[in-house]
Design a protein around this motif. Structure first.
Motif, PDB file in Angstrom:
ATOM      1  N   LEU A  79      41.975   9.626 -55.211  1.00  0.00           N
ATOM      2  CA  LEU A  79      41.465   9.356 -53.871  1.00  0.00           C
ATOM      3  C   LEU A  79      40.782  10.610 -53.344  1.00  0.00           C
ATOM      4  N   THR A  80      39.698  10.425 -52.619  1.00  0.00           N
ATOM      5  CA  THR A  80      39.060  11.560 -51.959  1.00  0.00           C
ATOM      6  C   THR A  80      39.920  11.978 -50.765  1.00  0.00           C
ATOM      7  N   PRO A  81      39.752  13.205 -50.278  1.00  0.00           N
ATOM      8  CA  PRO A  81      40.504  13.619 -49.094  1.00  0.00           C
ATOM      9  C   PRO A  81      40.295  12.656 -47.913  1.00  0.00           C
ATOM     10  N   GLY A  82      39.086  12.142 -47.782  1.00  0.00           N
ATOM     11  CA  GLY A  82      38.819  11.202 -46.692  1.00  0.00           C
ATOM     12  C   GLY A  82      39.547   9.883 -46.881  1.00  0.00           C
ATOM     13  N   GLN A  83      39.561   9.380 -48.109  1.00  0.00           N
ATOM     14  CA  GLN A  83      40.287   8.136 -48.389  1.00  0.00           C
ATOM     15  C   GLN A  83      41.773   8.315 -48.147  1.00  0.00           C
ATOM     16  N   ARG A  84      42.305   9.461 -48.558  1.00  0.00           N
ATOM     17  CA  ARG A  84      43.728   9.717 -48.375  1.00  0.00           C
ATOM     18  C   ARG A  84      44.073   9.849 -46.896  1.00  0.00           C
ATOM     19  N   GLN A  85      43.209  10.515 -46.146  1.00  0.00           N
ATOM     20  CA  GLN A  85      43.460  10.667 -44.716  1.00  0.00           C
ATOM     21  C   GLN A  85      43.454   9.306 -44.019  1.00  0.00           C
ATOM     22  N   ASN A  86      42.466   8.487 -44.322  1.00  0.00           N
ATOM     23  CA  ASN A  86      42.404   7.157 -43.698  1.00  0.00           C
ATOM     24  C   ASN A  86      43.629   6.326 -44.082  1.00  0.00           C
ATOM     25  N   SER A  87      43.971   6.367 -45.350  1.00  0.00           N
ATOM     26  CA  SER A  87      45.095   5.564 -45.831  1.00  0.00           C
ATOM     27  C   SER A  87      46.411   6.031 -45.227  1.00  0.00           C
ATOM     28  N   SER A  88      46.556   7.342 -45.021  1.00  0.00           N
ATOM     29  CA  SER A  88      47.809   7.865 -44.475  1.00  0.00           C
ATOM     30  C   SER A  88      48.064   7.320 -43.072  1.00  0.00           C
ATOM     31  N   HIS A  89      47.010   7.029 -42.340  1.00  0.00           N
ATOM     32  CA  HIS A  89      47.164   6.436 -41.004  1.00  0.00           C
ATOM     33  C   HIS A  89      47.341   4.921 -41.084  1.00  0.00           C
ATOM     34  N   GLU A  90      46.718   4.310 -42.059  1.00  0.00           N
ATOM     35  CA  GLU A  90      46.783   2.850 -42.172  1.00  0.00           C
ATOM     36  C   GLU A  90      48.126   2.360 -42.702  1.00  0.00           C
ATOM     37  N   MET A  91      48.826   3.187 -43.489  1.00  0.00           N
ATOM     38  CA  MET A  91      50.063   2.729 -44.118  1.00  0.00           C
ATOM     39  C   MET A  91      51.153   2.416 -43.114  1.00  0.00           C
ATOM     40  N   ASP A  92      51.019   2.910 -41.909  1.00  0.00           N
ATOM     41  CA  ASP A  92      51.977   2.618 -40.847  1.00  0.00           C
ATOM     42  C   ASP A  92      52.004   1.129 -40.519  1.00  0.00           C
ATOM     43  N   THR A  93      50.865   0.464 -40.687  1.00  0.00           N
ATOM     44  CA  THR A  93      50.765  -0.947 -40.286  1.00  0.00           C
ATOM     45  C   THR A  93      50.174  -1.855 -41.358  1.00  0.00           C
ATOM     46  N   GLU A  94      49.500  -1.284 -42.359  1.00  0.00           N
ATOM     47  CA  GLU A  94      48.780  -2.105 -43.329  1.00  0.00           C
ATOM     48  C   GLU A  94      49.489  -2.140 -44.684  1.00  0.00           C
ATOM     49  N   ARG A  95      49.397  -3.280 -45.336  1.00  0.00           N
ATOM     50  CA  ARG A  95      49.960  -3.436 -46.679  1.00  0.00           C
ATOM     51  C   ARG A  95      48.873  -3.067 -47.692  1.00  0.00           C
ATOM     52  N   LEU A  96      48.709  -1.769 -47.901  1.00  0.00           N
ATOM     53  CA  LEU A  96      47.597  -1.316 -48.726  1.00  0.00           C
ATOM     54  C   LEU A  96      47.754  -1.729 -50.186  1.00  0.00           C
ATOM     55  N   TRP A  97      48.967  -2.070 -50.604  1.00  0.00           N
ATOM     56  CA  TRP A  97      49.137  -2.574 -51.984  1.00  0.00           C
ATOM     57  C   TRP A  97      48.544  -3.971 -52.141  1.00  0.00           C
ATOM     58  N   GLU A  98      48.112  -4.564 -51.040  1.00  0.00           N
ATOM     59  CA  GLU A  98      47.387  -5.827 -51.085  1.00  0.00           C
ATOM     60  C   GLU A  98      45.953  -5.670 -50.595  1.00  0.00           C
ATOM     61  N   GLU A  99      45.767  -4.810 -49.609  1.00  0.00           N
ATOM     62  CA  GLU A  99      44.527  -4.809 -48.847  1.00  0.00           C
ATOM     63  C   GLU A  99      43.527  -3.734 -49.250  1.00  0.00           C
ATOM     64  N   TYR A 100      43.969  -2.713 -49.990  1.00  0.00           N
ATOM     65  CA  TYR A 100      43.025  -1.659 -50.340  1.00  0.00           C
ATOM     66  C   TYR A 100      41.912  -2.248 -51.209  1.00  0.00           C
ATOM     67  N   PRO A 101      40.658  -1.898 -50.941  1.00  0.00           N
ATOM     68  CA  PRO A 101      39.543  -2.564 -51.635  1.00  0.00           C
ATOM     69  C   PRO A 101      39.474  -2.321 -53.139  1.00  0.00           C
ATOM     70  N   GLU A 102      40.147  -1.288 -53.639  1.00  0.00           N
ATOM     71  CA  GLU A 102      40.129  -1.025 -55.088  1.00  0.00           C
ATOM     72  C   GLU A 102      41.503  -1.368 -55.671  1.00  0.00           C
ATOM     73  N   PRO A 103      41.630  -2.527 -56.325  1.00  0.00           N
ATOM     74  CA  PRO A 103      42.937  -2.968 -56.848  1.00  0.00           C
ATOM     75  C   PRO A 103      43.603  -1.987 -57.806  1.00  0.00           C
ATOM     76  N   VAL A 104      42.818  -1.118 -58.444  1.00  0.00           N
ATOM     77  CA  VAL A 104      43.404  -0.159 -59.377  1.00  0.00           C
ATOM     78  C   VAL A 104      44.434   0.729 -58.679  1.00  0.00           C
ATOM     79  N   HIS A 105      44.339   0.845 -57.346  1.00  0.00           N
ATOM     80  CA  HIS A 105      45.250   1.710 -56.602  1.00  0.00           C
ATOM     81  C   HIS A 105      46.439   0.946 -56.010  1.00  0.00           C
ATOM     82  N   HIS A 106      46.470  -0.359 -56.122  1.00  0.00           N
ATOM     83  CA  HIS A 106      47.524  -1.141 -55.470  1.00  0.00           C
ATOM     84  C   HIS A 106      48.917  -0.731 -55.952  1.00  0.00           C
ATOM     85  N   ARG A 107      49.044  -0.498 -57.239  1.00  0.00           N
ATOM     86  CA  ARG A 107      50.358  -0.155 -57.802  1.00  0.00           C
ATOM     87  C   ARG A 107      50.923   1.108 -57.158  1.00  0.00           C
TER      88      ARG A 107
END
Length: 226
Positions: A79-107
């Motif tokens: 993940l780029t620093p920007g992707q990680r920063q955005n995701s770190s805020h989204e994980m509070d409310t979002e199910r990124l193991w389902e919703e992240y646009p790149e399925p390779v990262h779901h696991r």
């Protein structure tokens, strides 16, 4: 030698799980204590190490905790620093193991999510892992060889007929389930275990999330020819 093989599938169990086997070990918890500057943990029992790791994570602000765990779990530069920063805020409310646009990262997002949920006693989306067990018996030796170390694509094709046609797997991968390349399959099943059970028969255990496996509800034994 035939190009097609017939398999008999018998469902065994389907259970909800909070995390995948082996995802978080005592060694992982000790390393997290180091990353959070806990101090000397050499005298702590395994249970205490886990408890202290949870407390050390929960002492951080939620985005900071998520960022630390992503750095620990994800391969460097995944993940780029920007992707990680955005995701770190989204994980509070979002199910990124389902919703992240790149399925390779779901696991890996699922792995991070399970620890965040445990450390904060909830307060994050609840992990919805699923363990599905079934037995598969191949009708010929060539089919049996494919079950010794089965690929995710094969197992999804064996499971798909027992899922409703409106299941997400069918809606997103209708063509891939029929034949040809199914590169995305390895992103959908997180762990696979195959254990011999007798002549040409194997006990298969697969781990993923309800997102992909909840619709696997066979009425009973069935056969698939691939």
């Amino acid at each position: 030698m035939t190009d097609t093989h017939t398999f008999a599938i018998t469902p065994v169990s389907s259970e909800s799980i909070g995390e995948l086997p082996g995802d978080w070990t005592t060694d992982d918890y000790r390393k997290l204590l180091e990353l959070t500057d806990y101090g000397d943990a050499s005298e702590l029992s395994d249970k205490e190490v886990q408890e202290m790791a949870f407390m050390s994570i929960a002492d951080l602000e939620k985005p900071e905790a998520a960022d630390l765990l992503m750095k620990y779990v994800f391969p460097e530069d995944a993940l780029t620093p920007g992707q990680r920063q955005n995701s770190s805020h989204e994980m509070d409310t979002e199910r990124l193991w389902e919703e992240y646009p790149e399925p390779v990262h779901h696991r890996n997002f699922f792995r991070v999510g399970t620890l965040l949920y445990a450390a904060y006693n909830g307060g994050h989306p609840k992990p919805d892992g699923r363990e599905v067990v079934f037995t598969v018996t191949a009708k010929d030796e060539e089919g049996a060889k494919r079950l010794q170390n089965p690929k995710a694509a094969l197992l999804l094709r064996l499971m798909a007929p027992a899922m409703d046609g409106h299941a997400l797997l069918h809606r997103l991968y209708e063509d891939e389930l029929k034949s040809g390349e199914f590169a995305a399959a390895k992103n959908l099943l997180y762990q696979i275990k195959s254990e011999p059970q007798g002549e040409r028969s194997f006990r298969i255990t697969v781990y993923s999330t309800d997102y992909w496996l909840e619709d696997f509800v066979p009425a009973g034994p069935y056969e698939v020819t691939l």
